[in-house]
Design a protein around this motif. Structure first.
Motif, short mmCIF file in Angstrom:
data_model
loop_
_atom_site.label_atom_id
_atom_site.label_comp_id
_atom_site.label_asym_id
_atom_site.label_seq_id
_atom_site.Cartn_x
_atom_site.Cartn_y
_atom_site.Cartn_z
N GLY A 14 110.08 99.58 58.63
CA GLY A 14 109.15 99.32 59.82
C GLY A 14 108.03 99.96 60.28
O GLY A 14 106.86 99.39 60.28
N ALA A 15 108.20 101.33 60.43
CA ALA A 15 106.90 102.14 60.76
C ALA A 15 106.03 101.87 59.66
O ALA A 15 104.70 101.99 59.94
N THR A 16 106.30 102.04 58.49
CA THR A 16 105.34 101.79 57.21
C THR A 16 104.75 100.48 57.04
O THR A 16 103.46 100.45 56.97
N HIS A 17 105.33 99.52 57.61
CA HIS A 17 104.82 98.18 57.54
C HIS A 17 103.70 98.10 58.60
O HIS A 17 102.49 97.45 58.38
N PRO A 51 104.94 110.97 52.19
CA PRO A 51 103.77 111.39 52.04
C PRO A 51 102.77 110.16 52.54
O PRO A 51 102.68 109.20 52.07
N GLY A 52 101.62 110.67 53.22
CA GLY A 52 100.48 109.83 53.67
C GLY A 52 100.85 108.85 55.17
O GLY A 52 99.83 108.36 55.53
N LEU A 53 102.10 108.60 55.22
CA LEU A 53 102.32 107.78 56.54
C LEU A 53 102.11 108.25 57.80
O LEU A 53 101.34 107.44 58.58
N GLU A 54 102.29 109.52 58.14
CA GLU A 54 101.76 109.99 59.53
C GLU A 54 100.10 109.94 59.43
O GLU A 54 99.76 109.46 60.68
N GLU A 55 99.35 110.34 58.23
CA GLU A 55 98.04 109.92 58.58
C GLU A 55 97.71 108.62 58.88
O GLU A 55 96.73 108.44 59.45
N LEU A 56 98.09 107.67 58.06
CA LEU A 56 97.90 106.26 58.37
C LEU A 56 98.19 105.82 59.84
O LEU A 56 97.37 105.07 60.30
N LEU A 57 99.31 106.42 60.32
CA LEU A 57 99.75 106.08 61.40
C LEU A 57 98.57 106.58 62.52
O LEU A 57 98.40 105.79 63.44
N ARG A 58 98.32 107.74 62.50
CA ARG A 58 97.41 108.18 63.40
C ARG A 58 96.00 107.72 63.22
O ARG A 58 95.24 107.81 64.13
N ARG A 59 95.65 107.05 62.27
CA ARG A 59 94.56 106.43 62.18
C ARG A 59 94.27 105.01 62.68
O ARG A 59 93.30 104.66 63.10
N HIS A 60 95.33 104.61 63.39
CA HIS A 60 95.50 103.18 63.91
C HIS A 60 96.28 103.23 65.28
O HIS A 60 95.99 102.27 66.16
N VAL A 61 97.04 104.15 65.72
CA VAL A 61 97.80 104.29 66.92
C VAL A 61 97.03 104.26 68.02
O VAL A 61 95.90 105.00 68.16
N PHE A 165 106.50 106.59 47.92
CA PHE A 165 105.31 105.86 47.46
C PHE A 165 105.15 104.63 48.37
O PHE A 165 104.63 103.79 47.93
N ALA A 166 105.88 104.84 49.73
CA ALA A 166 105.66 103.72 50.51
C ALA A 166 104.37 103.27 51.10
O ALA A 166 104.16 101.78 50.98
N VAL A 167 103.62 103.83 51.21
CA VAL A 167 102.15 103.53 51.86
C VAL A 167 101.62 102.81 50.77
O VAL A 167 100.83 101.81 51.04
N GLN A 168 101.38 103.35 49.56
CA GLN A 168 100.86 102.67 48.26
C GLN A 168 101.48 101.38 47.92
O GLN A 168 100.88 100.46 47.84
N ASP A 169 102.98 101.45 48.21
CA ASP A 169 103.74 100.28 47.78
C ASP A 169 103.22 98.97 48.80
O ASP A 169 103.52 97.79 48.39
N ALA A 333 117.58 116.20 49.33
CA ALA A 333 117.02 114.91 49.22
C ALA A 333 117.53 113.94 48.15
O ALA A 333 117.74 114.74 46.95
N PHE A 334 117.67 112.82 47.96
CA PHE A 334 118.15 111.98 46.86
C PHE A 334 117.14 112.13 45.81
O PHE A 334 117.47 111.81 44.83
N LYS A 335 115.83 112.04 46.24
CA LYS A 335 114.97 112.14 45.21
C LYS A 335 113.79 113.01 45.67
O LYS A 335 113.63 113.20 47.04
N PRO A 336 112.66 113.19 44.98
CA PRO A 336 111.66 114.13 45.52
C PRO A 336 110.58 113.30 46.51
O PRO A 336 110.67 112.17 46.49
N ASP A 337 109.81 114.13 47.12
CA ASP A 337 108.92 113.52 48.14
C ASP A 337 109.42 112.36 49.07
O ASP A 337 109.01 111.50 49.56
N SER A 338 110.56 113.13 49.68
CA SER A 338 111.43 112.48 50.56
C SER A 338 112.56 113.56 51.31
O SER A 338 112.70 114.43 50.77
N ASP A 339 112.78 113.17 52.68
CA ASP A 339 113.61 113.87 53.29
C ASP A 339 114.94 113.26 53.33
O ASP A 339 115.75 113.54 54.25
N ASP A 340 115.03 112.03 52.74
CA ASP A 340 116.53 111.21 52.90
C ASP A 340 117.46 111.89 52.03
O ASP A 340 117.40 111.94 50.86
N VAL A 341 118.57 112.23 52.92
CA VAL A 341 119.67 112.59 52.11
C VAL A 341 120.77 111.51 52.35
O VAL A 341 121.99 111.92 51.84
#
Length: 447
Positions: A14-17, A51-61, A165-169, A333-341
């Motif tokens: 939701g935050a990404t979308h 990656p990139g999500l917080e910057e995107l959020l700040r650009r519009h919040v 890659f959520a922002v790009q996707d 983390a279960f994969k790189p570029d994530s803090d999801d465990v």
């Protein structure tokens, strides 16, 4: 008049979308029932690493210096219903406790809370991954409970975000799938996704069941490919083959392709494991369980990899067990570029070794805080060097770039024994061996 968009649920999806919709130029109002999460987002911070999500959020919040102000957050269902023309439902669908099936309680609660406030025409769009047949049931719920009646329509638009890659996707999707029942709903979603479609993202228009099946089918296919190469690694170990060369050879076949053919300790995270299990459970309910029995073996192969890594570590220590041995684990983390465990193979292996008496120290570039919550009894270090200090064996279990760039000689100076097990087949074995390490990878020759 431009469409106004709401997003229900401000977790990872939701935050990404919400931020991406604001980036595409829409006025967006996002809702969550967690006041703390809403305050965090209003302050321009995201409660997860992406990656990139917080910057995107700040650009519009709204309220942030230099922002467009197009993105706001609320706790009010009434405000959301009054504001939005299109409502995206992005809440979580976890696995039921003790069962394979999908827990639909969050989705059902979101629809039940939103519907009574829908007093004017609106399109409600499900993005959550749900069992096939859910959309038809939720469409009936909307029709029965929304004051707008048939003018509150449903569509289904599955998400295909890759963590890291959520922002790009979201902004540049490789496909957009919409399940609709009317030309009006399709027209609205074409307007929402006009920018990525103009850039070349294909739109696939389907009925409800097909749209619901796309995400689970895609994840099941991906899981099958990963588990296939991991099964081949088991055969290579038994036969003395090299799974990396095997993967390279079969990957040149255009019908197969080279992606996701790196053998290792298997997949985890909040999507693939629970999605294939929920898919099996739903197929059983539909009387089509035999069609997906192969997924049970896929799941079994995947889970078996974790135990095999524990066995490799035990063997590396001389088969005397882990009691009194120091084990360094690179990755949580279960994969790189994530803090999801969630369902992380790395943490699962670390936990198994700890339960068998090993003194385990974990380091991960982003996943430490979440790992501590799940496994507070493990040891944690602030760097790879500190994790390896005094270790009898080192396990590389999450393929972060930072780990590929480590200096084997520097780590060798602090390790008790220069033994490294590569659970992701991602390190340069020759480089580690040249620095005096015993290097082993799953499914590959010992030297």
């Amino acid at each position: 008049m431009a469409l106004r968009i709401t997003v229900i649920g401000t977790g990872y999806l939701g935050a990404t979308h919400a931020a991406a919709m604001a980036e595409l130029g829409f006025e967006v109002l996002a809702l969550d029932i967690d006041p703390e999460k809403i305050e965090t987002l209003r302050a321009g911070r995201v409660p997860m690493y992406e990656p990139g999500l917080e910057e995107l959020l700040r650009r519009h919040v709204a309220g942030a210096e230099g922002s467009s102000g197009r993105l706001r957050f609320t706790l009010s269902w009434e405000e959301v219903a009054d504001f939005g023309d299109v409502h995206f439902v992005c809440v979580n669908t976890p696995q039921k406790h003790g069962e394979y099936g999908c827990d639909m309680s969050y989705v059902d609660a979101a629809f039940a809370a939103l519907a009574p406030h829908l007093r004017r025409p609106a399109l409600v769009v499900g993005k959550s991954t749900v069992p096939v047949g859910s959309a038809e049931r939720l469409a009936r719920l909307l029709a029965e409970r929304a004051p707008a009646g048939a003018d509150a329509e449903l569509a289904w638009n599955p998400e295909f975000l890759r963590e890291g890659f959520a922002v790009q996707d979201t902004l540049h999707p490789d496909r957009i799938v919409v399940g609709v029942e009317s030309a009006a709903a399709e027209k609205t979603l074409r307007e929402v996704y006009a920018t990525p479609m103009a850039e070349g993202s294909p739109l696939v228009v389907t009925d409800f069941p097909t749209a619901e099946l796309v995400k689970t089918a895609a994840n099941s296919f991906l899981a099958t490919k990963i588990s296939f190469i991991n099964a081949m690694a088991e055969v290579c170990e038994a036969a003395g083959g090299d799974v990396a060369r095997l993967a390279e050879a079969i990957g040149h076949d255009d019908r197969i392709g080279a992606k996701f053919l790196r053998a290792g300790i298997g997949f985890g995270g909040g999507c693939l494991p629970k999605d294939i299990r929920a898919f099996m459970a739903r197929a059983g309910e539909l009387g089509a369980d035999q069609a997906l029995t192969f997924l049970r073996e896929i799941d079994s192969i995947n889970m078996r990899r974790r135990g095999q890594m524990v066995g490799m570590a035990r063997e590396a220590l001389g088969n005397g067990g882990f009691l009194g041995k120091r084990v360094a684990v690179l990755g949580a983390a279960f994969k790189p570029d994530s803090d999801d465990v969630r369902d992380s193979p790395a943490l699962n292996v670390a936990g198994q070794i700890h339960l068998q008496g090993g003194q385990v120290t974990v380091y991960d570039p982003k996943g430490m805080e979440n790992a501590r919550k799940v496994f507070p009894t493990l040891g944690y270090a602030e760097s790879a060097l500190e994790a390896v200090r005094g270790a009898d064996v080192v396990l590389h279990l999450t393929e972060w770039r930072e780990f590929r760039e480590l200096d084997p000689a520097e780590l060798g100076e602090v390790a008790a024994e220069r033994i490294i097990l590569d659970g992701r087949n991602a390190l340069d074995g020759e480089r580690w061996r040249a620095a005096g390490w015993t290097y082993r990878a799953m499914g590959r020759p010992r030297a």
